[in-house]
Design a protein around this motif. Structure first.
Motif, PDB file in Angstrom:
ATOM      1  N   VAL A 167      -0.258  16.066   5.221  1.00  0.00           N
ATOM      2  CA  VAL A 167      -1.800  16.120   4.926  1.00  0.00           C
ATOM      3  C   VAL A 167      -2.208  14.875   4.298  1.00  0.00           C
ATOM      4  CG1 VAL A 167      -3.617  17.240   4.059  1.00  0.00           C
ATOM      5  CG2 VAL A 167      -1.956  18.600   5.258  1.00  0.00           C
ATOM      6  N   PHE A 168      -1.825  14.622   3.169  1.00  0.00           N
ATOM      7  CA  PHE A 168      -2.510  13.621   2.072  1.00  0.00           C
ATOM      8  C   PHE A 168      -1.995  12.197   2.729  1.00  0.00           C
ATOM      9  CE2 PHE A 168      -1.507  16.224  -1.765  1.00  0.00           C
ATOM     10  CZ  PHE A 168      -2.661  16.990  -1.472  1.00  0.00           C
ATOM     11  N   ILE A 169      -0.771  12.023   3.440  1.00  0.00           N
ATOM     12  CA  ILE A 169      -0.653  10.652   3.935  1.00  0.00           C
ATOM     13  C   ILE A 169      -1.648  10.472   5.248  1.00  0.00           C
ATOM     14  CG2 ILE A 169       1.033   9.229   5.033  1.00  0.00           C
ATOM     15  CD1 ILE A 169       3.159  10.484   3.169  1.00  0.00           C
ATOM     16  N   TYR A 170      -1.533  11.311   5.907  1.00  0.00           N
ATOM     17  CA  TYR A 170      -2.603  11.396   7.242  1.00  0.00           C
ATOM     18  C   TYR A 170      -3.835  10.935   6.984  1.00  0.00           C
ATOM     19  CZ  TYR A 170      -4.417  12.396  11.899  1.00  0.00           C
ATOM     20  OH  TYR A 170      -5.250  12.328  12.935  1.00  0.00           O
ATOM     21  N   TYR A 171      -4.494  11.833   5.925  1.00  0.00           N
ATOM     22  CA  TYR A 171      -6.056  11.722   5.845  1.00  0.00           C
ATOM     23  C   TYR A 171      -6.351  10.551   5.139  1.00  0.00           C
ATOM     24  CZ  TYR A 171      -6.763  16.224   8.333  1.00  0.00           C
ATOM     25  OH  TYR A 171      -6.915  17.066   9.290  1.00  0.00           O
ATOM     26  N   SER A 172      -5.314  10.193   4.008  1.00  0.00           N
ATOM     27  CA  SER A 172      -5.640   8.789   3.204  1.00  0.00           C
ATOM     28  C   SER A 172      -5.363   7.669   4.091  1.00  0.00           C
ATOM     29  CB  SER A 172      -4.770   8.966   1.905  1.00  0.00           C
ATOM     30  OG  SER A 172      -3.273   8.916   2.395  1.00  0.00           O
ATOM     31  N   HIS A 173      -4.812   7.689   5.352  1.00  0.00           N
ATOM     32  CA  HIS A 173      -4.413   6.444   6.021  1.00  0.00           C
ATOM     33  C   HIS A 173      -3.585   5.564   5.313  1.00  0.00           C
ATOM     34  CE1 HIS A 173      -7.618   7.423   8.954  1.00  0.00           C
ATOM     35  NE2 HIS A 173      -8.360   7.785   7.909  1.00  0.00           N
ATOM     36  N   LEU A 174      -2.637   6.208   4.483  1.00  0.00           N
ATOM     37  CA  LEU A 174      -1.766   5.118   3.672  1.00  0.00           C
ATOM     38  C   LEU A 174      -0.664   4.488   4.267  1.00  0.00           C
ATOM     39  CD1 LEU A 174      -0.647   4.792   0.777  1.00  0.00           C
ATOM     40  CD2 LEU A 174       0.943   6.699   1.041  1.00  0.00           C
ATOM     41  N   LEU A 175      -0.200   4.805   5.474  1.00  0.00           N
ATOM     42  CA  LEU A 175       0.626   4.252   6.179  1.00  0.00           C
ATOM     43  C   LEU A 175       0.037   3.161   7.065  1.00  0.00           C
ATOM     44  CD1 LEU A 175       3.189   6.940   7.376  1.00  0.00           C
ATOM     45  CD2 LEU A 175       3.443   5.509   5.423  1.00  0.00           C
ATOM     46  N   GLU A 176      -1.257   3.552   7.348  1.00  0.00           N
ATOM     47  CA  GLU A 176      -1.930   2.656   8.088  1.00  0.00           C
ATOM     48  C   GLU A 176      -2.122   1.275   7.265  1.00  0.00           C
ATOM     49  OE1 GLU A 176      -5.959   2.191  10.724  1.00  0.00           O
ATOM     50  OE2 GLU A 176      -5.312   4.187   9.974  1.00  0.00           O
ATOM     51  N   GLY A 177      -2.680   1.741   6.124  1.00  0.00           N
ATOM     52  CA  GLY A 177      -2.869   0.414   5.015  1.00  0.00           C
ATOM     53  C   GLY A 177      -1.683  -0.145   4.847  1.00  0.00           C
ATOM     54  N   ILE A 178      -0.521   0.358   4.636  1.00  0.00           N
ATOM     55  CA  ILE A 178       0.849  -0.447   4.242  1.00  0.00           C
ATOM     56  C   ILE A 178       1.086  -1.189   5.809  1.00  0.00           C
ATOM     57  CG2 ILE A 178       3.336  -0.301   3.997  1.00  0.00           C
ATOM     58  CD1 ILE A 178       2.622   2.569   2.415  1.00  0.00           C
ATOM     59  N   HIS A 179       0.657  -0.811   6.866  1.00  0.00           N
ATOM     60  CA  HIS A 179       1.075  -1.848   7.886  1.00  0.00           C
ATOM     61  C   HIS A 179       0.160  -2.844   8.039  1.00  0.00           C
ATOM     62  CE1 HIS A 179       1.360  -2.500  12.229  1.00  0.00           C
ATOM     63  NE2 HIS A 179       0.135  -2.567  12.493  1.00  0.00           N
ATOM     64  N   LEU A 221       1.112  -7.019   7.516  1.00  0.00           N
ATOM     65  CA  LEU A 221       0.965  -7.840   8.399  1.00  0.00           C
ATOM     66  C   LEU A 221       0.113  -9.002   7.830  1.00  0.00           C
ATOM     67  CD1 LEU A 221      -0.255  -5.868  11.496  1.00  0.00           C
ATOM     68  CD2 LEU A 221       2.057  -7.257  11.248  1.00  0.00           C
ATOM     69  N   GLY A 222      -0.237  -8.781   6.382  1.00  0.00           N
ATOM     70  CA  GLY A 222      -0.940  -9.737   5.694  1.00  0.00           C
ATOM     71  C   GLY A 222      -2.650  -9.773   5.596  1.00  0.00           C
ATOM     72  N   THR A 238      -7.287  -2.643   2.854  1.00  0.00           N
ATOM     73  CA  THR A 238      -7.911  -1.801   1.877  1.00  0.00           C
ATOM     74  C   THR A 238      -9.184  -1.014   2.409  1.00  0.00           C
ATOM     75  OG1 THR A 238      -7.873  -3.723   0.383  1.00  0.00           O
ATOM     76  CG2 THR A 238      -9.537  -2.087  -0.118  1.00  0.00           C
ATOM     77  N   SER A 239      -9.779  -1.592   3.540  1.00  0.00           N
ATOM     78  CA  SER A 239     -10.778  -0.961   4.067  1.00  0.00           C
ATOM     79  C   SER A 239     -10.417   0.311   4.836  1.00  0.00           C
ATOM     80  CB  SER A 239     -11.612  -1.891   5.118  1.00  0.00           C
ATOM     81  OG  SER A 239     -10.708  -1.978   6.148  1.00  0.00           O
ATOM     82  N   VAL A 240      -9.283   0.670   5.430  1.00  0.00           N
ATOM     83  CA  VAL A 240      -9.019   1.836   6.062  1.00  0.00           C
ATOM     84  C   VAL A 240      -8.612   2.972   5.398  1.00  0.00           C
ATOM     85  CG1 VAL A 240      -8.219   0.448   8.009  1.00  0.00           C
ATOM     86  CG2 VAL A 240      -6.555   0.992   6.210  1.00  0.00           C
ATOM     87  N   LEU A 241      -8.185   2.437   3.807  1.00  0.00           N
ATOM     88  CA  LEU A 241      -7.662   3.788   2.985  1.00  0.00           C
ATOM     89  C   LEU A 241      -8.842   4.524   2.546  1.00  0.00           C
ATOM     90  CD1 LEU A 241      -5.435   1.473   0.447  1.00  0.00           C
ATOM     91  CD2 LEU A 241      -4.677   3.189   2.191  1.00  0.00           C
ATOM     92  N   ASP A 242      -8.745   5.959   2.664  1.00  0.00           N
ATOM     93  CA  ASP A 242      -9.489   6.812   2.042  1.00  0.00           C
ATOM     94  C   ASP A 242      -9.314   7.111   0.601  1.00  0.00           C
ATOM     95  OD1 ASP A 242     -11.277   9.264   1.529  1.00  0.00           O
ATOM     96  OD2 ASP A 242     -11.285   9.634   3.620  1.00  0.00           O
ATOM     97  N   ALA A 243     -10.280   6.758  -0.423  1.00  0.00           N
ATOM     98  CA  ALA A 243      -9.854   6.932  -1.735  1.00  0.00           C
ATOM     99  C   ALA A 243     -10.000   8.387  -2.276  1.00  0.00           C
ATOM    100  CB  ALA A 243     -11.074   6.203  -2.712  1.00  0.00           C
ATOM    101  N   GLN A 244     -10.590   9.063  -1.426  1.00  0.00           N
ATOM    102  CA  GLN A 244     -10.588  10.780  -1.804  1.00  0.00           C
ATOM    103  C   GLN A 244      -9.105  11.139  -1.713  1.00  0.00           C
ATOM    104  OE1 GLN A 244     -12.925  12.738  -3.065  1.00  0.00           O
ATOM    105  NE2 GLN A 244     -11.731  14.517  -2.971  1.00  0.00           N
ATOM    106  N   TRP A 245      -8.702  11.181  -0.457  1.00  0.00           N
ATOM    107  CA  TRP A 245      -7.307  11.488  -0.270  1.00  0.00           C
ATOM    108  C   TRP A 245      -6.199  10.755  -0.889  1.00  0.00           C
ATOM    109  CZ3 TRP A 245      -6.493  16.205   1.664  1.00  0.00           C
ATOM    110  CH2 TRP A 245      -7.431  16.798   2.530  1.00  0.00           C
ATOM    111  N   LEU A 246      -6.469   9.553  -0.969  1.00  0.00           N
ATOM    112  CA  LEU A 246      -5.396   8.442  -1.466  1.00  0.00           C
ATOM    113  C   LEU A 246      -5.110   8.951  -3.131  1.00  0.00           C
ATOM    114  CD1 LEU A 246      -3.564   6.283  -0.928  1.00  0.00           C
ATOM    115  CD2 LEU A 246      -5.265   4.723  -1.971  1.00  0.00           C
TER     116      LEU A 246
END
Length: 262
Positions: free
Chosen positions: A180-192, A196-197, A203-211
């Motif tokens: 739940v936390f990883i999906y809604y925070s978009h953590l893996l998307e942010g790492i991806h 890629l640099g 930074t923009s895709v991360l959701d601070a509330q869930w992260l």
């Protein structure tokens, strides 16, 4: 080793090995337990094996935090954006959060102190415990595990260390909330995007509330799994000592004054 089932055959039990995990009464630092409750209400109770109370407090924390946008407001306040923090914070449920938060800290501290007293009595009374459980839901048994292996597994994904220890209830809880936390925070998307640099996109895709839930949650699973591995090993050694003593030690064996067992 004494043969028994955990009913009322002894006044206090040291531990219970069942198909869902192993529960141990042992001494803990009440300040550490209280600090985990400060980090996330419910974590202190989960450390004490009080799963119902712990899960209810965790659900309450996530529900109220999401409704009030507390994490997002905290992020704004940490970065000096006080007006943004005021704008995003919903105060309708905020004052309900405070007493429950304080209760979780107080109750986890109080319970730890009480359980420490019981742990001392259990040690003096040599409280019994079983070592093997087998039924339709599964098999569980005492064994000695490497704390380093537990630490390395729990570093990968929260709940892997708990699964290694056969702590089924906490493993299910940990894995569910990790997803739940990883999906809604978009953590893996942010790492991806970071790999890629593309730092700005990351930074923009991360959701601070869930992260904001992830750091305390992640380090809690590491601490919980590692410390329980150590305690399980102590329990295994105690059972082994009791077995050897009851089956192989002469009843006439006594220690001389000043002599130590090696």
């Amino acid at each position: 080793m004494r043969n028994f089932t955990n009913k009322n055959e002894a006044r206090r039990f040291k531990a219970d090995v069942n198909s869902f995990g192993t529960v141990i009464i042992h001494r803990r630092n009440p300040y550490i337990v209280a600090c985990w409750s400060m980090a996330f209400p419910g974590f202190g109770h989960l450390l004490l094996e009080k799963y119902v109370q712990g899960l209810l407090l965790v659900l309450w924390e996530v529900f109220v935090n999401q409704q009030t946008h507390l994490n997002r407001a905290m992020v704004y306040s940490f970065t000096g954006e006080i007006e943004s923090a005021k704008a995003v914070l919903d105060v309708r449920l905020l004052f309900l959060y405070i007493p429950v938060y304080l209760f979780s800290i107080w109750d986890s501290y109080r319970t730890t102190v009480d359980l420490n007293k019981i742990a001392v009595l259990v040690e003096r009374e040599d409280g019994p415990f079983n070592t093997f459980s087998i039924n339709a839901t599964g098999i569980n048994y005492l064994e000695k595990r490497n704390p380093l292996v537990t630490f390395l597994w729990v570093l990968t994904i929260p709940s892997m260390g708990q699964l290694y220890l056969h702590r089924i209830v906490l493993a299910f809880f940990s894995l569910t909330w990790a997803v739940v936390f990883i999906y809604y925070s978009h953590l893996l998307e942010g790492i991806h995007y970071l790999i890629l640099g593309n730092v700005e996109k990351s930074t923009s895709v991360l959701d601070a509330q869930w992260l904001s839930y992830i750091p305390s949650y992640y380090f809690f699973t590491i601490y919980e799994a590692y410390t329980n591995t150590v305690e399980y090993n102590k329990l295994f050694e105690k059972e082994q000592k009791n077995y050897l003593k009851s089956h192989y030690q002469s009843p006439n064996f006594t220690l001389k004054k000043g002599q130590k067992v090696t």
